[in-house]
Structures are given as structure tokens and as C-alpha cells.
Design a protein around this motif. Structure first.
Motif, PDB file in Angstrom:
ATOM      1  N   PRO A  17     -16.799 -28.733 -18.933  1.00  0.00           N
ATOM      2  CA  PRO A  17     -16.120 -29.132 -17.689  1.00  0.00           C
ATOM      3  C   PRO A  17     -14.934 -28.246 -17.345  1.00  0.00           C
ATOM      4  CG  PRO A  17     -15.486 -30.586 -19.489  1.00  0.00           C
ATOM      5  CD  PRO A  17     -16.552 -29.670 -20.040  1.00  0.00           C
ATOM      6  N   VAL A  18     -14.670 -28.154 -16.056  1.00  0.00           N
ATOM      7  CA  VAL A  18     -13.498 -27.390 -15.606  1.00  0.00           C
ATOM      8  C   VAL A  18     -12.221 -27.999 -16.165  1.00  0.00           C
ATOM      9  CG1 VAL A  18     -14.607 -26.528 -13.528  1.00  0.00           C
ATOM     10  CG2 VAL A  18     -13.415 -28.732 -13.442  1.00  0.00           C
ATOM     11  N   GLU A  19     -12.245 -29.325 -16.427  1.00  0.00           N
ATOM     12  CA  GLU A  19     -11.079 -29.971 -17.020  1.00  0.00           C
ATOM     13  C   GLU A  19     -10.788 -29.424 -18.414  1.00  0.00           C
ATOM     14  OE1 GLU A  19     -12.970 -32.991 -14.228  1.00  0.00           O
ATOM     15  OE2 GLU A  19     -13.646 -31.543 -15.742  1.00  0.00           O
ATOM     16  N   GLY A  20     -11.846 -29.024 -19.119  1.00  0.00           N
ATOM     17  CA  GLY A  20     -11.649 -28.449 -20.445  1.00  0.00           C
ATOM     18  C   GLY A  20     -10.956 -27.106 -20.385  1.00  0.00           C
ATOM     19  N   LEU A  21     -11.384 -26.260 -19.472  1.00  0.00           N
ATOM     20  CA  LEU A  21     -10.724 -24.964 -19.310  1.00  0.00           C
ATOM     21  C   LEU A  21      -9.287 -25.148 -18.838  1.00  0.00           C
ATOM     22  CD1 LEU A  21     -13.603 -22.910 -17.645  1.00  0.00           C
ATOM     23  CD2 LEU A  21     -12.771 -22.712 -19.995  1.00  0.00           C
ATOM     24  N   ARG A  22      -9.087 -26.124 -17.934  1.00  0.00           N
ATOM     25  CA  ARG A  22      -7.729 -26.395 -17.468  1.00  0.00           C
ATOM     26  C   ARG A  22      -6.852 -26.868 -18.629  1.00  0.00           C
ATOM     27  NH1 ARG A  22      -8.587 -30.441 -13.955  1.00  0.00           N
ATOM     28  NH2 ARG A  22      -9.301 -28.927 -12.401  1.00  0.00           N
ATOM     29  N   PHE A  23      -7.395 -27.708 -19.495  1.00  0.00           N
ATOM     30  CA  PHE A  23      -6.632 -28.192 -20.648  1.00  0.00           C
ATOM     31  C   PHE A  23      -6.220 -27.028 -21.550  1.00  0.00           C
ATOM     32  CE2 PHE A  23      -6.047 -29.623 -24.944  1.00  0.00           C
ATOM     33  CZ  PHE A  23      -5.326 -30.802 -24.808  1.00  0.00           C
ATOM     34  N   LEU A  24      -7.150 -26.123 -21.829  1.00  0.00           N
ATOM     35  CA  LEU A  24      -6.841 -24.993 -22.707  1.00  0.00           C
ATOM     36  C   LEU A  24      -5.807 -24.071 -22.060  1.00  0.00           C
ATOM     37  CD1 LEU A  24     -10.438 -24.202 -24.015  1.00  0.00           C
ATOM     38  CD2 LEU A  24      -8.550 -25.224 -25.306  1.00  0.00           C
ATOM     39  N   ARG A  25      -5.880 -23.917 -20.741  1.00  0.00           N
ATOM     40  CA  ARG A  25      -4.895 -23.115 -20.029  1.00  0.00           C
ATOM     41  C   ARG A  25      -3.504 -23.742 -20.151  1.00  0.00           C
ATOM     42  NH1 ARG A  25      -7.989 -23.112 -15.620  1.00  0.00           N
ATOM     43  NH2 ARG A  25      -9.429 -21.395 -15.803  1.00  0.00           N
ATOM     44  N   GLU A  26      -3.447 -25.031 -19.950  1.00  0.00           N
ATOM     45  CA  GLU A  26      -2.165 -25.728 -20.023  1.00  0.00           C
ATOM     46  C   GLU A  26      -1.636 -25.765 -21.458  1.00  0.00           C
ATOM     47  OE1 GLU A  26      -2.839 -29.525 -18.239  1.00  0.00           O
ATOM     48  OE2 GLU A  26      -2.978 -28.700 -16.199  1.00  0.00           O
ATOM     49  N   LEU A  27      -2.544 -25.854 -22.421  1.00  0.00           N
ATOM     50  CA  LEU A  27      -2.122 -25.817 -23.818  1.00  0.00           C
ATOM     51  C   LEU A  27      -1.493 -24.473 -24.160  1.00  0.00           C
ATOM     52  CD1 LEU A  27      -1.988 -27.020 -26.664  1.00  0.00           C
ATOM     53  CD2 LEU A  27      -4.353 -26.258 -27.013  1.00  0.00           C
ATOM     54  N   ALA A  28      -2.030 -23.391 -23.615  1.00  0.00           N
ATOM     55  CA  ALA A  28      -1.449 -22.068 -23.858  1.00  0.00           C
ATOM     56  C   ALA A  28      -0.018 -21.984 -23.351  1.00  0.00           C
ATOM     57  CB  ALA A  28      -2.307 -20.986 -23.193  1.00  0.00           C
ATOM     58  N   ALA A  29       0.280 -22.733 -22.292  1.00  0.00           N
ATOM     59  CA  ALA A  29       1.634 -22.724 -21.730  1.00  0.00           C
ATOM     60  C   ALA A  29       2.536 -23.776 -22.359  1.00  0.00           C
ATOM     61  CB  ALA A  29       1.557 -22.946 -20.217  1.00  0.00           C
ATOM     62  N   ASN A  30       1.928 -24.710 -23.121  1.00  0.00           N
ATOM     63  CA  ASN A  30       2.692 -25.815 -23.715  1.00  0.00           C
ATOM     64  C   ASN A  30       2.224 -26.046 -25.145  1.00  0.00           C
ATOM     65  OD1 ASN A  30       4.076 -27.084 -21.109  1.00  0.00           O
ATOM     66  ND2 ASN A  30       1.938 -26.651 -20.585  1.00  0.00           N
ATOM     67  N   ASN A  31       2.282 -25.009 -25.954  1.00  0.00           N
ATOM     68  CA  ASN A  31       1.738 -25.080 -27.308  1.00  0.00           C
ATOM     69  C   ASN A  31       2.744 -25.759 -28.233  1.00  0.00           C
ATOM     70  OD1 ASN A  31       0.444 -24.564 -29.802  1.00  0.00           O
ATOM     71  ND2 ASN A  31      -0.532 -22.742 -28.928  1.00  0.00           N
ATOM     72  N   ASP A  32       2.746 -27.079 -28.118  1.00  0.00           N
ATOM     73  CA  ASP A  32       3.774 -27.849 -28.812  1.00  0.00           C
ATOM     74  C   ASP A  32       3.258 -29.267 -29.044  1.00  0.00           C
ATOM     75  OD1 ASP A  32       6.295 -29.840 -28.462  1.00  0.00           O
ATOM     76  OD2 ASP A  32       6.921 -27.957 -29.399  1.00  0.00           O
ATOM     77  N   PRO A  33       3.510 -29.867 -30.208  1.00  0.00           N
ATOM     78  CA  PRO A  33       3.031 -31.227 -30.460  1.00  0.00           C
ATOM     79  C   PRO A  33       3.516 -32.243 -29.429  1.00  0.00           C
ATOM     80  CG  PRO A  33       3.751 -30.220 -32.509  1.00  0.00           C
ATOM     81  CD  PRO A  33       4.151 -29.289 -31.399  1.00  0.00           C
ATOM     82  N   ALA A  34       4.737 -32.053 -28.901  1.00  0.00           N
ATOM     83  CA  ALA A  34       5.261 -32.995 -27.923  1.00  0.00           C
ATOM     84  C   ALA A  34       4.391 -33.038 -26.672  1.00  0.00           C
ATOM     85  CB  ALA A  34       6.696 -32.617 -27.556  1.00  0.00           C
ATOM     86  N   TRP A  35       3.745 -31.909 -26.330  1.00  0.00           N
ATOM     87  CA  TRP A  35       2.836 -31.874 -25.170  1.00  0.00           C
ATOM     88  C   TRP A  35       1.437 -32.315 -25.577  1.00  0.00           C
ATOM     89  CZ3 TRP A  35      -1.749 -29.615 -23.755  1.00  0.00           C
ATOM     90  CH2 TRP A  35      -2.075 -29.649 -22.388  1.00  0.00           C
ATOM     91  N   PHE A  36       0.972 -31.852 -26.734  1.00  0.00           N
ATOM     92  CA  PHE A  36      -0.424 -32.066 -27.120  1.00  0.00           C
ATOM     93  C   PHE A  36      -0.719 -33.513 -27.524  1.00  0.00           C
ATOM     94  CE2 PHE A  36      -3.789 -32.239 -30.326  1.00  0.00           C
ATOM     95  CZ  PHE A  36      -4.833 -31.643 -29.648  1.00  0.00           C
ATOM     96  N   LYS A  37       0.131 -34.105 -28.328  1.00  0.00           N
ATOM     97  CA  LYS A  37      -0.191 -35.419 -28.906  1.00  0.00           C
ATOM     98  C   LYS A  37      -0.452 -36.488 -27.851  1.00  0.00           C
ATOM     99  CE  LYS A  37       1.914 -34.726 -33.437  1.00  0.00           C
ATOM    100  NZ  LYS A  37       2.984 -35.168 -34.389  1.00  0.00           N
ATOM    101  N   PRO A  38       0.318 -36.575 -26.773  1.00  0.00           N
ATOM    102  CA  PRO A  38       0.001 -37.586 -25.754  1.00  0.00           C
ATOM    103  C   PRO A  38      -1.287 -37.282 -24.987  1.00  0.00           C
ATOM    104  CG  PRO A  38       2.287 -36.843 -25.561  1.00  0.00           C
ATOM    105  CD  PRO A  38       1.595 -35.894 -26.478  1.00  0.00           C
ATOM    106  N   ARG A  39      -1.783 -36.061 -25.114  1.00  0.00           N
ATOM    107  CA  ARG A  39      -2.982 -35.641 -24.382  1.00  0.00           C
ATOM    108  C   ARG A  39      -4.169 -35.435 -25.321  1.00  0.00           C
ATOM    109  NH1 ARG A  39       1.621 -33.814 -22.285  1.00  0.00           N
ATOM    110  NH2 ARG A  39       1.906 -33.838 -20.009  1.00  0.00           N
ATOM    111  N   ARG A  40      -4.083 -35.984 -26.512  1.00  0.00           N
ATOM    112  CA  ARG A  40      -5.155 -35.827 -27.497  1.00  0.00           C
ATOM    113  C   ARG A  40      -6.486 -36.360 -26.967  1.00  0.00           C
ATOM    114  NH1 ARG A  40      -5.611 -33.614 -32.954  1.00  0.00           N
ATOM    115  NH2 ARG A  40      -7.848 -33.830 -33.227  1.00  0.00           N
ATOM    116  N   ASP A  41      -6.458 -37.478 -26.264  1.00  0.00           N
ATOM    117  CA  ASP A  41      -7.699 -38.036 -25.721  1.00  0.00           C
ATOM    118  C   ASP A  41      -8.348 -37.083 -24.718  1.00  0.00           C
ATOM    119  OD1 ASP A  41      -7.370 -40.265 -27.267  1.00  0.00           O
ATOM    120  OD2 ASP A  41      -6.659 -41.553 -25.640  1.00  0.00           O
ATOM    121  N   ALA A  42      -7.528 -36.395 -23.921  1.00  0.00           N
ATOM    122  CA  ALA A  42      -8.079 -35.432 -22.964  1.00  0.00           C
ATOM    123  C   ALA A  42      -8.741 -34.277 -23.703  1.00  0.00           C
ATOM    124  CB  ALA A  42      -6.968 -34.907 -22.056  1.00  0.00           C
TER     125      ALA A  42
END
Length: 235
Positions: A17-42
Motif C-alpha cells: 500500500p501507498v500508506e506503507g511507503l508513506r510510513f517508511l518515508r515519515e520514519l526516515a524523517a522521524n527515526n526515534d522511538p517517541a515517533w515510532f512506538k505510538p505508530r506501531r500498529d500502522a
């Protein structure tokens, strides 16, 4: 009298899904547990889940096509966490998703098939990545002993648009025991530490339900390299 009907097993993969690519893009800009952990389900829904479904379909279709790939779909997917113990880069998460299948089911077995999903850098690859030194030496010695056969492998991979990658980790000089290959067309390959055939995947290709069949076509295109190396592994 009944007539047996062969039915195709139901497929699980509906496209990355495009949401998956968007998630990986956003993770590259926010590579931090504080950003990732609340979005683990995504991550599970849009990245890891589709990759598990893709691996499952690959195994089902590989069996139907008599291609030597086995494994556990969930275990085939690499973890998102990076090993930062010996790295200067301390970002905790990978910004791509990868999965690996092999003929034995082991994720890093000699002669693996790897799928890499990353915004702008998706690809499929097959071959021998970081083989143990004794196996690497035997691979080089077979290339040296059968240069014509190996160059035919190279030709077939090039013709299938699945070429062997230039090896950034390759030796600068001919390894000891390979001096006889100096000046021969096989010389650059004798310096390789990895023997990987790779081809890029477009965003359009990964977003379609046809991706599993496309990937198996790429795996089949890489068989000359895999068969050449497996003969060494099994020998």
C-alpha cells in the motif's frame, strides 16, 4: 465418476500500500522511538503485514511452479530494529522492509531470494551474500576452474536484465590462490565477496497483486547464478 478440479490456493497479498511507503518515508524523517512506538500498529498494518502476505504468496506460488523456495512467512521478514552496537549511526530503526526466502528455509542461507521495499529504492535480489570464507574461496575456485561456464551465467543474467551487482565490498586485489585469473574476463568477479543478481522494482510494480508472480520470474531469471553456487555448496 467425479472429475478432480485443481484450484489455485487463495492469495493473501493485495499490493504494497501507498500508506506503507508513506510510513517508511515519515520514519526516515522521524527515526526515534517517541515517533515510532505510538505508530506501531500502522507499521504492522501497512508495512510488515503486507510483506508477510507477500512472502506467503511467494511460497504458495513457488510450490506450484516447482521453484525451490521455503520458509516461514512471518520469520522471513527482517526486524525493523537496527543493530547499532558497532555502528556510528545510532538511529534505532531501518527505513526499509526486507524479507528473505531460501531453498532450506533459513533466512540467510547460501543462495537466498531477497525482497527490499524502500521509497525510491525497491528491488529483488538473489544470490550469495556474505558467504563464509571457506565457501567464498570455493566459489572463487569454481569460477577459476570453469571460467567459460561462469561467463555464460553472467551472459544469461545480463540477457534477463538481472545482472550481477558490482560488489562495493570486493577485494582491491586478486585474492590469494586466484592469481591465475589475472587478465581474464573473470578477474573482476574473483574479487567479489558477494555474488548477487539484482533488479529494481518500481512503485507501480510493488502496488499490484501481480507482484508475487513477477518476483518469482525474477527468481527464475537468477537461477543460473544460484545453480552455479549451489553446486559448490552441495559439493
Amino acid at each position: 465418476m467425479s472429475t478432480a478440479t485443481t484450484q489455485r490456493a487463495p492469495m493473501n497479498f493485495t499490493g504494497f500500500p501507498v500508506e506503507g511507503l508513506r510510513f517508511l518515508r515519515e520514519l526516515a524523517a522521524n527515526n526515534d522511538p517517541a515517533w515510532f512506538k505510538p505508530r506501531r500498529d500502522a507499521y504492522e498494518s501497512h508495512v510488515r503485514g503486507p510483506m508477510i502476505a507477500l512472502a506467503a504468496d511467494l511460497l504458495t506460488l513457488a510450490a506450484a511452479r516447482n521453484l525451490p523456495l521455503t520458509g516461514d512467512p512471518a520469520k522471513a521478514v527482517f526486524r525493523i530494529h537496527r543493530d547499532v552496537r558497532f555502528s556510528k549511526d545510532k538511529h534505532p530503526y531501518k527505513t526499509h522492509c526486507g524479507a528473505s526466502l531460501s531453498r532450506t528455509g533459513a533466512k540467510l542461507a547460501p543462495g537466498l531470494f531477497y525482497i527490499h521495499i524502500e521509497p525510491g529504492g525497491c528491488f529483488a535480489a538473489a544470490g550469495f551474500w556474505h558467504p563464509e570464507p571457506p565457501l567464498l574461496d570455493r566459489l572463487r575456485q569454481r569460477i577459476l576452474a570453469e571460467p567459460g561456464q561462469f561467463l555464460e551465467v553472467v551472459h544469461r543474467l545480463d540477457h534477463a536484465n538481472m545482472p550481477i551487482d558490482p560488489d562495493k565490498e570486493g577485494a582491491k586485489r586478486l585474492p590469494r590462490g586466484c592469481e591465475a585469473g589475472r587478465g581474464m574476463a573473470i578477474e573482476p568477479f574473483l574479487k567479489h565477496r558477494n555474488f548477487i543478481a539484482r533488479r529494481a522494482l518500481s512503485h507501480a510494480e510493488i502496488g499490484t497483486t501481480a507482484l508475487p508472480e513477477l518476483l518469482l520470474d525474477r527468481f527464475a531469471a537468477a537461477r543460473p547464478l544460484l545453480d552455479f553456487g549451489w553446486a559448490v555448496v552441495d559439493g
